[in-house]
Enzyme design. Structure first.
Site: not given
Lengths: 336, 324
Positions: B56, B58, B80-81, B83-85, B127
């Site tokens: 994990l 990013e 993965q989402f 939002d995580f970028i 998310h």
């Protein structure tokens, strides 16, 4: 671009021979004078913006890059003139880039902190601290996936160690067994803050925590830097994964030209100047009878000519055209 | 005819590109086992060693993608989402967007970053986000946001073939919701928008889930005698300015729809372009139906519904506009 990497000769020997030591001395003096004259060009207004000089740290660039082969890659931080020159970038085109001129390596688009020449595997100076560490791992991943035997030398300062990406990159490099030498130039200060105030442990302890072989070396002794980095490069080239070298060094000038240096005493700078890498190598070669006064003068003269030529070249180079600034926003079919 | 979902369309594009070019590989969290949304399911067995599970991290996923792309590979990163970028934004903004530029074309980055975006799934604040506006602000990055399975397939193939960094946005609510008959040809050119429905009374611009909501609203209005043009933008950067201006001029009334928050959203760019270049064709002020200016998509169903534009809100705004 037609530059060729320096020292693209035989397989590296564990100990540099006299010719190589004389070449180290020449290169360190070249970088020293290039930087001193660049500083003067800054005060004359020829070089503008933010300028970070490398004087004091020359043994790092010269010793570390001498261990590389032509196919190897270098990514480095923003204090990058020394690495570029040690890798064989044409000093004329480096100085022209510092002047922001058309004949600079990036035609004036990059400047001091963003030198780049893929033809010699010099993939950049980066000014976002530690952001180039994952890039180096990506290059290492590509080497593994393409089964190509190149090593990536990733140079960064002690200031990078506080960044999250430092830790991500070390972890991933070990997990994926990538051929990356992490080369930390520890010049004791991240701008004006001592690394001891920024880090709860030692730099090499962190590398060891990720199961990476790590060594700390006198970064003001070019032979020591060469010797330890060569071990690291050979380790990578043998497919044994990444390796960490911390070179303890010192920068004589401020962080940048705007740095009033309120965080250290003049005595401290003088103390490190007494350990100067150029002086030490020169003395060693003279003691051994491999260099005399005339020999040194010849090196100095050769260096002065290269540096003065670079200034003349940069000064004569035209300003870059403005009307092409929309070119190369993206790569289009037919782009060279 | 067999029906294809958005997920199946994306998977088939990845499959075809990996089969055609062994430089293509996939890097991301859980991708080897198929990922959270099962997009990459089955590919690891077919292409051993070319789906790489990352920790994990990013920021490093994108940084490594840049390094690998620079050295002749064609990486497809999965965040993965969406939002995580944000942890990787620096790599997109500070490096990916400008490598080609700073080297005057010597270096280029044939890389794709795929990521599921958007709300309507009760995902809450981490998310459900729309991230497109951050990236359309970066010259040098292409931003693609399809709506139909056929376009997902053809544009992802185009993105992988493109020598530039492409952010490929996949609306997660549509992953299994939107189906299409197999074999439909999709748009193959990044940078082209499509008039999906033609009507003479007003023009709606949308992308992603909102394109489908806009089409549903247009159906409602058609039943009332108001005919809407609906433009599927498909690519946000570079924007198909010609199609946008033509579609605006043709009806003189413009409604821009997106679920991203209003202020600073991509709709403002569409509105500004039309105001600058088609002002004299306009018969009404440009309207926007967008997410409200609140910090995050709330969790509770009623609150999320308040946040999300939908066919009812779009139809109401379109009715007002038609009557102007």
């Amino acid at each position: 671009m037609t530059a060729t990497p320096r020292l693209a000769r035989k397989a590296r020997e564990a100990e540099p021979d006299i010719d190589q030591l004389l070449d180290f001395l020449y290169q360190m003096q070249l970088i020293r004078r290039f930087e001193e004259r660049t500083g003067e060009m800054y005060t004359k207004g020829k070089v503008r913006g933010f300028l970070h000089l490398y004087t004091g740290q020359e043994a790092c660039a010269v010793g570390a890059l001498a261990t590389l082969q032509p196919q190897d890659k270098v990514v480095t931080h923003y204090r990058d003139h020394g690495h570029a020159i040690a890798r064989g970038m044409d000093p004329n085109r480096v100085m022209a880039e510092l002047f922001g001129r058309q004949d600079g390596v990036s035609g004036g688009r990059g400047g001091s902190m963003h030198l780049y020449d893929a033809s010699i595997g010099f993939l950049g100076g980066y000014a976002i601290v530690a952001a180039h560490l994952p890039l180096a791992v990506g290059l290492g991943l590509a080497a593994n996936m393409k089964k190509e035997n190149f090593v990536t030398l990733c140079v960064f300062g002690d200031g990078s160690v506080g960044e999250g990406e430092f830790h991500e990159a070390l972890n991933l490099a070990v997990l994926w067994n990538t051929p990356v030498v992490f080369f930390c130039e520890n010049n004791l200060y991240g701008m004006g803050v001592s690394f001891q105030e920024s880090l709860s442990t030692q730099v090499t302890t962190l590398a060891a925590a990720y199961n990476m072989p790590a060594v700390s070396v006198d970064g003001m002794d070019v032979t020591a830097v060469y010797r330890e980095t060569l071990k690291a490069v050979e380790h990578c080239r043998a497919g044994k994964g990444p390796y960490f070298v911390e070179a303890m060094t010192y920068r004589y000038r401020g962080h940048s030209m705007a740095d009033p240096e309120l965080y250290r005493l003049k005595d401290e700078v003088e103390k490190y100047r007494k350990r100067d890498a150029i002086d030490r190598l020169k003395a060693r070669l003279m003691e051994g009878g491999h260099l005399d006064g005339a020999g040194w003068e010849a090196i100095v003269e050769r260096v002065e000519k290269v540096v003065e030529d670079s200034i003349a070249f940069a000064d004569a180079s035209p300003n870059p055209p403005i009307d092409t600034l929309f070119r190369y926003v993206t790569k289009e079919p037919g782009d060279a | 005819m067999a029906q294809v979902t958005v997920i199946e369309a994306i998977r088939s594009a990845l499959d075809e590109e990996m089969a055609a070019d062994d430089r293509v590989f996939i890097l991301g969290e859980d991708v080897e086992a198929g990922g959270v949304f099962r997009v990459t399911e089955g590919l690891a067995a077919k292409y051993p060693g070319r789906l790489i599970d990352s920790p994990l991290a990013e920021s490093s996923i994108i940084g490594i993608t840049i390094g690998a792309a620079h050295y002749g590979l064609r990486p497809v990163a999965e965040i993965q989402f969406a939002d995580f970028i944000h942890a990787g934004f620096d790599h997109m903004a500070s490096e990916a967007s400008r490598w080609c530029y700073r080297t005057k074309g010597d270096a280029f980055l044939p890389m794709v970053v795929r990521t599921p975006w958007g709300g309507g799934v009760h995902g809450g604040q981490h998310h459900s986000q729309s991230i497109e506006a951050y990236y359309t602000h970066l010259p040098g990055i292409k931003v693609v946001a399809p709506s139909f399975p056929s376009d997902y397939r053809s544009l992802l193939k185009a993105a992988i073939a493109d020598p530039n960094p492409v952010l490929f946005l996949e609306h997660k609510r549509t992953y299994r919701l939107i189906k299409q008959e197999a074999g439909e040809p999709g748009e193959t050119v990044i940078g082209r928008s499509r008039v999906t429905r033609k009507g003479s009374d007003l023009t709606i611009f949308a992308y992603g889930l909102m394109l489908h909501e806009s089409l549903a609203a247009a159906d409602e209005l058609a039943a009332e005698g108001t005919e809407c043009t609906v433009v599927d933008l498909l690519t946000l950067q570079p924007l198909d300015v010609e199609t946008v201006l033509e579609a605006a001029k043709a009806t003189g009334k413009v409604l821009v729809v997106h679920e991203d928050t209003l202020t600073g959203g991509f709709g403002g760019e569409i509105a500004a372009l039309i105001a600058e270049h088609a002002f004299e064709y306009l018969d009404a002020p440009i309207r926007r139906v967008c997410g409200p200016d609140i910090p995050a998509m709330p969790f509770h169903h009623n609150m999320e519904s308040f946040f999300m534009p939908d066919r009812t809100k779009i139809a109401a705004a379109a009715r007002d506009l038609a009557a102007y």
